[in-house]
Design a protein around this motif. Structure first.
Motif, PDB file in Angstrom:
ATOM      1  N   LEU A   1      15.224 -33.759 -35.285  1.00 31.18           N
ATOM      2  CA  LEU A   1      14.193 -34.143 -34.211  1.00 31.18           C
ATOM      3  C   LEU A   1      13.015 -34.251 -35.183  1.00 31.18           C
ATOM      4  O   LEU A   1      12.621 -33.233 -35.498  1.00 31.18           O
ATOM      5  CB  LEU A   1      13.985 -33.163 -33.242  1.00 31.18           C
TER       6      LEU A   1
ATOM      7  N   ALA B   1      17.972 -41.641 -29.946  1.00 32.85           N
ATOM      8  CA  ALA B   1      17.732 -40.658 -28.574  1.00 32.85           C
ATOM      9  C   ALA B   1      16.351 -40.392 -28.643  1.00 32.85           C
ATOM     10  O   ALA B   1      15.470 -40.302 -29.806  1.00 32.85           O
ATOM     11  CB  ALA B   1      18.473 -39.508 -28.229  1.00 32.85           C
TER      12      ALA B   1
ATOM     13  N   GLN C   1      13.385 -37.551 -27.040  1.00 34.59           N
ATOM     14  CA  GLN C   1      13.560 -36.338 -26.407  1.00 34.59           C
ATOM     15  C   GLN C   1      11.738 -36.178 -26.096  1.00 34.59           C
ATOM     16  O   GLN C   1      11.062 -36.168 -26.688  1.00 34.59           O
ATOM     17  CB  GLN C   1      13.942 -35.231 -27.360  1.00 34.59           C
TER      18      GLN C   1
ATOM     19  N   ARG D   1      16.133 -35.621 -22.348  1.00 33.55           N
ATOM     20  CA  ARG D   1      16.543 -36.641 -23.537  1.00 33.55           C
ATOM     21  C   ARG D   1      17.181 -37.981 -23.040  1.00 33.55           C
ATOM     22  O   ARG D   1      17.691 -37.965 -21.929  1.00 33.55           O
ATOM     23  CB  ARG D   1      17.927 -36.013 -24.174  1.00 33.55           C
TER      24      ARG D   1
ATOM     25  N   GLU E   1      15.183 -38.605 -31.905  1.00 33.13           N
ATOM     26  CA  GLU E   1      16.570 -37.648 -32.477  1.00 33.13           C
ATOM     27  C   GLU E   1      16.969 -38.672 -33.313  1.00 33.13           C
ATOM     28  O   GLU E   1      17.586 -39.895 -32.921  1.00 33.13           O
ATOM     29  CB  GLU E   1      17.142 -37.204 -31.379  1.00 33.13           C
TER      30      GLU E   1
END
Length: 455
Positions: A89, A152, A154, A202, A231
């Motif tokens: 992350l 992704a 977050q 997420r 991510e």
């Protein structure tokens, strides 16, 4: 007579204690060094010396003993599979968009001020013609400096006084002009009830982009975002391959076909093959293996092309090939399939070391033993135990690693001699009774014949 019984009892006790020490049935042992004393379970990675000593094709003649020479519950785990590292992350810059700029059916033009490295310093949104809807403003995420594939987003936001249930569309762009949908109707949740907390922050993406835009799917209350992270797709953790290099010999069959045979004395869990070809050469090969000379050969790989070529000082060569499965066979055969070859190339067989997980049952010191034609490791549900422990400690939990230490010989080559078949005393007793009975009948019959007949 009493002294004889005492001596016999003593010999019986000595024999019983000898049978209770299985270490005498093994060729060699390795001392184990435990990293901590109270872990309960440990794992030890096998090294080359253990594979050289083991005799069983299934490594059944490998066990762990405690300080009293008693076997402890243990299980052999196969070569580990390729694993994925944990996702990374990374915090990235983000910018709130004007309310009207977030409308999905409006023509959004973003004028950005960028730094020298291409990252966004400030943006100005211009909205073209379209339905005049007032919605919550979305966000622009600058991932232009991220190295790696973004999979992704977050989001972080400030504590909320009301339940949150919102939906967003995520779009991606490389130039802030053309946009492609990367996530459709992605939910964000922040719900509390009866002491329980459900949070979904997420958003998975179908692919990455330099710039990401979050657009509200419908009119909704403003979300107090405090931070955005991307991510990255996890990298594959490469397995540590080790190699055994075998030297072969040329063998010609009755039909004049040349093959190269190799002997692998250790019980290594081979999974790959690689050939060291001569410079500027190419050959198609087929690899076979078997356990002993009386067995049939079985294909260990499909046919493949191995080569080595020097181009302007740079060497290009074929890579390793996967075997059809884990192979511990003793004998290997390499067949050239397109033309004669008289010199056997060095055969490199690759493997990933296995490990043994054992329970620290009883007092130490603990030792690893291997090499036996008489003893086998008892089955134990250690694998089931590990699965249950991981349910509480996490899927990545592993027992601490014990280290192989000093090694020395136990029974040596004597342990590799199969035990003689046990005497079947019951059969011998039955035959003795039958023979004795037959002899008794014969004696009785002779005695009857010798008596004078009665007048």
């Amino acid at each position: 007579m009493k002294a004889l019984r005492t001596v016999g009892l003593g010999l019986l006790l000595v024999a019983t204690s000898a049978l209770a020490v299985p270490a005498e049935d093994y060729a060699r042992q390795w001392n184990l060094s435990l990293p901590v004393k109270d872990a309960g379970a440990y794992r030890v990675v096998l090294d080359e010396s253990v594979y050289w000593q083991a005799q069983s094709p299934e490594l059944a003649d490998l066990d762990v003993l405690n300080g009293r020479g008693e076997p402890v519950p243990a299980v052999l785990r196969g070569p580990p599979r390729e694993e994925l590292a944990r996702p990374t992350l990374l915090p990235v810059p983000w910018f709130a968009l004007p309310q009207r700029a977030a409308a999905g059916d409006q023509d959004l033009s973003l004028i950005s001020q960028r730094n020298v490295d291409g990252s966004v310093r400030a943006i100005t949104a211009q909205v073209g013609q379209g339905p005049d809807r007032q919605t919550q403003g979305g966000w622009l995420v600058d991932a232009s400096n991220v190295q790696g594939a973004v999979r992704a987003l977050q989001l972080e936001w400030a504590p909320l006084s009301q339940p949150l249930q919102q939906r967003y569309r995520v779009e991606g762009s490389e130039d802030l002009r053309s946009w492609t949908t990367l996530a459709e109707d992605a939910p964000l949740l922040d719900l509390r009830q009866g002491g329980e907390h459900l949070r979904q922050s997420r958003i998975a993406l179908s692919s990455g982009a330099r710039y990401l835009r979050l657009v509200p799917v419908q009119a909704q209350a403003s979300l107090p975002v405090t931070g955005v992270q991307v991510e990255l797709a996890p990298a594959i953790i490469a397995r540590q391959w080790q190699w055994q290099t075998l030297q072969g010999r040329a063998v010609t069959d009755d039909k004049g076909q040349v093959a190269f045979e190799y002997d692998a004395r250790g019980r290594f869990p081979f999974q790959r093959v690689d050939l060291q070809m001569p410079d500027n050469s190419v050959q198609r090969w087929r690899l076979q293996s078997r356990e002993r000379a009386t067995d049939r050969w079985h294909d260990a790989t499909p046919s493949w092309v191995a080569f080595e070529l020097t181009l302007e000082g740079s060497v290009e060569r074929s890579g390793p090939q996967a075997l059809t499965g884990v192979k511990r066979d003793r004998q290997w055969r390499l067949l050239p399939t397109n033309g004669a070859s008289t010199t056997p190339p060095p055969l490199r067989l690759g493997y990933v070391p296995e490990d043994v997980v054992f329970l620290a049952q009883g007092a130490g010191p603990f030792v690893l033993v291997a090499g036996s034609a008489r003893a086998q490791r008892a089955p134990a549900p250690v694998g089931d135990l590990l699965s249950q422990v991981r349910q509480s400690r996490g899927a990545d939990w592993e027992p601490p690693r014990a280290q192989l230490g000093q090694t020395h010989t136990l029974a040596g080559s004597d342990a590799l001699i199969p035990a003689s078949a046990p005497v079947d005393w019951k059969t011998w007793v039955l035959w003795g009774v039958l023979i004795g009975g037959a002899a008794l009948v014969a004696v009785f019959a002779v005695s009857l014949l010798r008596k004078p007949a009665l007048r």
